[in-house]
Design a protein around this motif. Structure first.
Motif, PDB file in Angstrom:
ATOM      1  N   ASP A  30     -70.157 -51.779 -45.689  1.00  0.00           N
ATOM      2  CA  ASP A  30     -68.709 -51.584 -45.928  1.00  0.00           C
ATOM      3  C   ASP A  30     -68.063 -52.463 -47.211  1.00  0.00           C
ATOM      4  O   ASP A  30     -68.857 -53.417 -47.485  1.00  0.00           O
ATOM      5  CB  ASP A  30     -67.621 -51.988 -44.836  1.00  0.00           C
ATOM      6  N   VAL A  31     -67.108 -51.821 -47.783  1.00  0.00           N
ATOM      7  CA  VAL A  31     -66.539 -52.596 -48.827  1.00  0.00           C
ATOM      8  C   VAL A  31     -65.045 -52.973 -48.682  1.00  0.00           C
ATOM      9  O   VAL A  31     -64.333 -52.027 -48.432  1.00  0.00           O
ATOM     10  CB  VAL A  31     -66.757 -51.826 -50.223  1.00  0.00           C
ATOM     11  N   LEU A  32     -64.561 -54.111 -48.846  1.00  0.00           N
ATOM     12  CA  LEU A  32     -63.182 -54.507 -48.759  1.00  0.00           C
ATOM     13  C   LEU A  32     -62.504 -54.202 -50.246  1.00  0.00           C
ATOM     14  O   LEU A  32     -63.111 -55.187 -51.020  1.00  0.00           O
ATOM     15  CB  LEU A  32     -62.876 -55.795 -48.079  1.00  0.00           C
ATOM     16  N   ILE A  33     -61.384 -53.480 -50.282  1.00  0.00           N
ATOM     17  CA  ILE A  33     -60.963 -53.388 -51.638  1.00  0.00           C
ATOM     18  C   ILE A  33     -59.468 -53.602 -51.378  1.00  0.00           C
ATOM     19  O   ILE A  33     -58.752 -53.481 -50.524  1.00  0.00           O
ATOM     20  CB  ILE A  33     -60.791 -51.865 -52.038  1.00  0.00           C
ATOM     21  N   GLU A  34     -58.957 -54.571 -52.496  1.00  0.00           N
ATOM     22  CA  GLU A  34     -57.665 -54.904 -52.658  1.00  0.00           C
ATOM     23  C   GLU A  34     -57.074 -53.899 -53.506  1.00  0.00           C
ATOM     24  O   GLU A  34     -57.439 -53.713 -54.439  1.00  0.00           O
ATOM     25  CB  GLU A  34     -57.564 -56.385 -53.146  1.00  0.00           C
ATOM     26  N   ILE A  35     -56.322 -52.900 -52.920  1.00  0.00           N
ATOM     27  CA  ILE A  35     -55.424 -51.831 -53.373  1.00  0.00           C
ATOM     28  C   ILE A  35     -54.565 -52.473 -54.503  1.00  0.00           C
ATOM     29  O   ILE A  35     -53.491 -53.295 -54.252  1.00  0.00           O
ATOM     30  CB  ILE A  35     -54.722 -50.764 -52.592  1.00  0.00           C
ATOM     31  N   LYS A  36     -54.542 -52.145 -55.718  1.00  0.00           N
ATOM     32  CA  LYS A  36     -53.895 -52.234 -56.799  1.00  0.00           C
ATOM     33  C   LYS A  36     -52.661 -51.231 -56.997  1.00  0.00           C
ATOM     34  O   LYS A  36     -51.284 -51.429 -57.344  1.00  0.00           O
ATOM     35  CB  LYS A  36     -54.316 -52.820 -58.084  1.00  0.00           C
ATOM     36  N   PHE A  37     -52.861 -49.893 -56.994  1.00  0.00           N
ATOM     37  CA  PHE A  37     -52.371 -48.648 -57.253  1.00  0.00           C
ATOM     38  C   PHE A  37     -52.568 -47.691 -56.160  1.00  0.00           C
ATOM     39  O   PHE A  37     -53.880 -47.610 -56.068  1.00  0.00           O
ATOM     40  CB  PHE A  37     -52.275 -48.383 -58.659  1.00  0.00           C
ATOM     41  N   VAL A  69     -62.787 -54.990 -55.724  1.00  0.00           N
ATOM     42  CA  VAL A  69     -63.599 -55.358 -54.569  1.00  0.00           C
ATOM     43  C   VAL A  69     -63.486 -56.795 -54.266  1.00  0.00           C
ATOM     44  O   VAL A  69     -63.597 -57.698 -55.309  1.00  0.00           O
ATOM     45  CB  VAL A  69     -65.143 -55.000 -54.745  1.00  0.00           C
ATOM     46  N   THR A  70     -63.133 -56.852 -52.964  1.00  0.00           N
ATOM     47  CA  THR A  70     -62.881 -58.405 -52.611  1.00  0.00           C
ATOM     48  C   THR A  70     -63.818 -59.050 -51.822  1.00  0.00           C
ATOM     49  O   THR A  70     -64.071 -60.247 -51.473  1.00  0.00           O
ATOM     50  CB  THR A  70     -61.435 -58.960 -51.948  1.00  0.00           C
ATOM     51  N   ASP A  71     -64.683 -57.966 -51.145  1.00  0.00           N
ATOM     52  CA  ASP A  71     -65.519 -58.594 -50.181  1.00  0.00           C
ATOM     53  C   ASP A  71     -66.587 -57.546 -49.903  1.00  0.00           C
ATOM     54  O   ASP A  71     -66.177 -56.313 -50.116  1.00  0.00           O
ATOM     55  CB  ASP A  71     -65.047 -59.150 -48.948  1.00  0.00           C
ATOM     56  N   VAL A  72     -67.683 -57.595 -49.584  1.00  0.00           N
ATOM     57  CA  VAL A  72     -68.880 -56.648 -49.187  1.00  0.00           C
ATOM     58  C   VAL A  72     -69.575 -56.846 -48.077  1.00  0.00           C
ATOM     59  O   VAL A  72     -69.654 -58.058 -47.676  1.00  0.00           O
ATOM     60  CB  VAL A  72     -69.667 -56.216 -50.374  1.00  0.00           C
ATOM     61  N   GLY A  73     -70.045 -55.722 -47.431  1.00  0.00           N
ATOM     62  CA  GLY A  73     -70.870 -56.198 -46.180  1.00  0.00           C
ATOM     63  C   GLY A  73     -72.561 -56.817 -46.610  1.00  0.00           C
ATOM     64  O   GLY A  73     -72.637 -56.524 -47.696  1.00  0.00           O
ATOM     65  N   ALA A  74     -73.174 -57.046 -45.471  1.00  0.00           N
ATOM     66  CA  ALA A  74     -74.196 -57.911 -45.890  1.00  0.00           C
ATOM     67  C   ALA A  74     -75.183 -56.855 -46.778  1.00  0.00           C
ATOM     68  O   ALA A  74     -76.304 -57.445 -47.235  1.00  0.00           O
ATOM     69  CB  ALA A  74     -75.011 -58.286 -44.365  1.00  0.00           C
ATOM     70  N   GLN A  75     -75.293 -55.518 -46.119  1.00  0.00           N
ATOM     71  CA  GLN A  75     -76.398 -54.461 -47.052  1.00  0.00           C
ATOM     72  C   GLN A  75     -75.967 -53.687 -48.166  1.00  0.00           C
ATOM     73  O   GLN A  75     -76.566 -52.840 -48.397  1.00  0.00           O
ATOM     74  CB  GLN A  75     -76.898 -53.896 -45.939  1.00  0.00           C
ATOM     75  N   VAL A  76     -74.516 -54.020 -48.509  1.00  0.00           N
ATOM     76  CA  VAL A  76     -73.996 -53.397 -49.761  1.00  0.00           C
ATOM     77  C   VAL A  76     -74.866 -53.596 -51.113  1.00  0.00           C
ATOM     78  O   VAL A  76     -75.023 -54.675 -51.174  1.00  0.00           O
ATOM     79  CB  VAL A  76     -72.459 -53.705 -50.006  1.00  0.00           C
ATOM     80  N   THR A  77     -75.442 -52.623 -51.614  1.00  0.00           N
ATOM     81  CA  THR A  77     -75.885 -52.928 -53.026  1.00  0.00           C
ATOM     82  C   THR A  77     -75.061 -52.191 -54.140  1.00  0.00           C
ATOM     83  O   THR A  77     -75.612 -52.692 -55.463  1.00  0.00           O
ATOM     84  CB  THR A  77     -77.261 -52.014 -52.967  1.00  0.00           C
ATOM     85  N   GLY A  82     -65.046 -58.198 -57.409  1.00  0.00           N
ATOM     86  CA  GLY A  82     -64.522 -58.224 -58.718  1.00  0.00           C
ATOM     87  C   GLY A  82     -64.614 -56.805 -59.406  1.00  0.00           C
ATOM     88  O   GLY A  82     -64.099 -56.531 -60.339  1.00  0.00           O
ATOM     89  N   ASP A  83     -65.643 -56.182 -58.626  1.00  0.00           N
ATOM     90  CA  ASP A  83     -65.838 -54.653 -59.181  1.00  0.00           C
ATOM     91  C   ASP A  83     -64.411 -53.777 -59.175  1.00  0.00           C
ATOM     92  O   ASP A  83     -63.622 -54.059 -58.378  1.00  0.00           O
ATOM     93  CB  ASP A  83     -66.618 -53.942 -58.587  1.00  0.00           C
ATOM     94  N   ARG A  84     -64.054 -52.993 -60.326  1.00  0.00           N
ATOM     95  CA  ARG A  84     -63.118 -51.975 -60.331  1.00  0.00           C
ATOM     96  C   ARG A  84     -63.301 -50.740 -59.735  1.00  0.00           C
ATOM     97  O   ARG A  84     -64.311 -49.835 -60.083  1.00  0.00           O
ATOM     98  CB  ARG A  84     -62.687 -51.747 -61.890  1.00  0.00           C
TER      99      ARG A  84
END
Length: 346
Positions: A30-37, A69-77, A82-84
């Motif tokens: 999983d990827v946690l995303i801070e939504i901007k728009f 992106v503000t956080d990622v799961g243990a197996q996210v590659t 910081g990614d857009r």
């Protein structure tokens, strides 16, 4: 678990209200995303108003999402903090059926999981982008190229791919004549993309009110469909027609504009059935087709294409408190051409 601020609606005739929703703890991929728009799509309105079937309220719409992106799961590659990134109309699929294996997850034979108004693999209702955060498994997250600002990137995740996919599939290119029906959020993107693909582009709009914009966006010609002479003048002209409107139109009249082996593709989704005369198809071996967004691979291709050709939607940024007003303006065709919510105002 993250508690996200959101805007929710409690029924088909209810206004939006402030809400808090829980976003699940990160699973391995999983990827946690801070939504901007978050863009406002006509599909959001259809769903919020209960026009496409029963809805499990309260509902948080939104499937045109751009953020960080503000956080990622243990197996996210694929992604890191910081990614857009962006999220479109779906957040999961079975991954195993023939269509998913082809990269056409939008046509998953078991049904893809919609970004909102769906049920995820944990049995929980999905809630969309009118919120400050979302958790999505990495395979359904898109990379937003650095040259595209996040506010204009958001509508590409639905309006962009919804028009890019049929233009790509049916071969819009130099030497092809493409007509776009409607000059709204979808239509203006179809014009820009078809022009960048090299096709000769004609806009078919009810009036000439948006003609100046249409020509600036890349249309070669612009006609008013409230003038019956338009259908006589353009008879048998187009290889491909993209119908972007979400209302009933005289389909047979538009079939008459297709050349031999021409295709009319519906991407707009009216709330009521359309009727047609089969003889309109038989006469010149014409085709009537539909198209629904695109797969993840094609959506990334679209984003990269738009970055290469400097294609972005024309938007109006609003606050979260303006969503109800924005819905009314969309229904009145009073937007040029896409509303985008600044989620910092949640």
């Amino acid at each position: 678990m993250v508690i996200a601020k959101a805007r929710a609606v409690d029924g088909p005739d209810k206004p939006f209200r402030s809400a808090e929703i829980k976003r699940r703890d990160l699973d391995s991929y999983d990827v946690l995303i801070e939504i901007k728009f978050a863009g406002i799509c006509h599909s959001d309105i259809h769903t919020a108003h209960g026009e496409w079937g029963p809805v499990n309220y309260p509902l948080v719409p939104g499937h045109e999402i751009a953020g960080i992106v503000t956080d990622v799961g243990a197996q996210v590659t694929k992604y890191k903090t910081g990614d857009r990134v962006g999220v479109g109309c779906m957040v999961d699929s079975c991954g195993e059926c023939a269509n998913c294996r082809k990269g056409e997850e939008q046509y998953c034979l078991k049904g893809n999981i919609q970004t909102y108004a769906g049920v995820d693999k944990y049995g929980e209702p999905t809630q969309g982008g009118y919120s400050t955060h979302i958790v999505v498994q990495e395979d359904f997250v898109l990379n937003i190229p650095d040259s595209i600002e996040l506010d204009v990137a958001a509508p590409l995740l639905c309006a962009g791919i919804t028009t890019y996919s049929p233009l790509n599939h049916w071969g819009a290119r130099p030497g092809k004549k493409v007509a776009v029906v409607g000059m709204g959020g979808l239509g203006h993107m179809a014009v820009k993309i078809a022009h960048a693909m090299g096709a000769e582009v004609t806009v078919l709009s009810q009036t000439l009110n948006k003609m100046k914009d249409g020509l600036q966006f890349g249309a070669d010609h612009y006609y008013a469909t409230n003038n019956l002479e338009t259908f006589k003048e353009l008879s048998g002209c187009f290889d491909l027609i993209i119908n972007t409107v979400s209302a009933r139109i005289d389909i047979d009249a538009y079939f008459s504009l297709l050349t031999l082996d021409g295709t009319l593709v519906n991407v707009g989704a009216p709330g009521e059935p359309l009727s047609l005369n089969v003889m309109s198809l038989i006469g010149h071996r014409r085709s009537f087709a539909g198209s629904m967004i695109g797969g993840i691979r094609e959506t990334q291709e679209m984003l990269d294409f738009c970055a290469k050709h400097n294609i972005v939607p024309k938007i109006e940024v609003i606050s979260a408190d303006q969503i109800d007003e924005a819905y009314e303006r969309v229904l009145a065709s009073d937007v040029k051409y896409r509303f985008v919510i600044d989620t910092s105002t949640m």
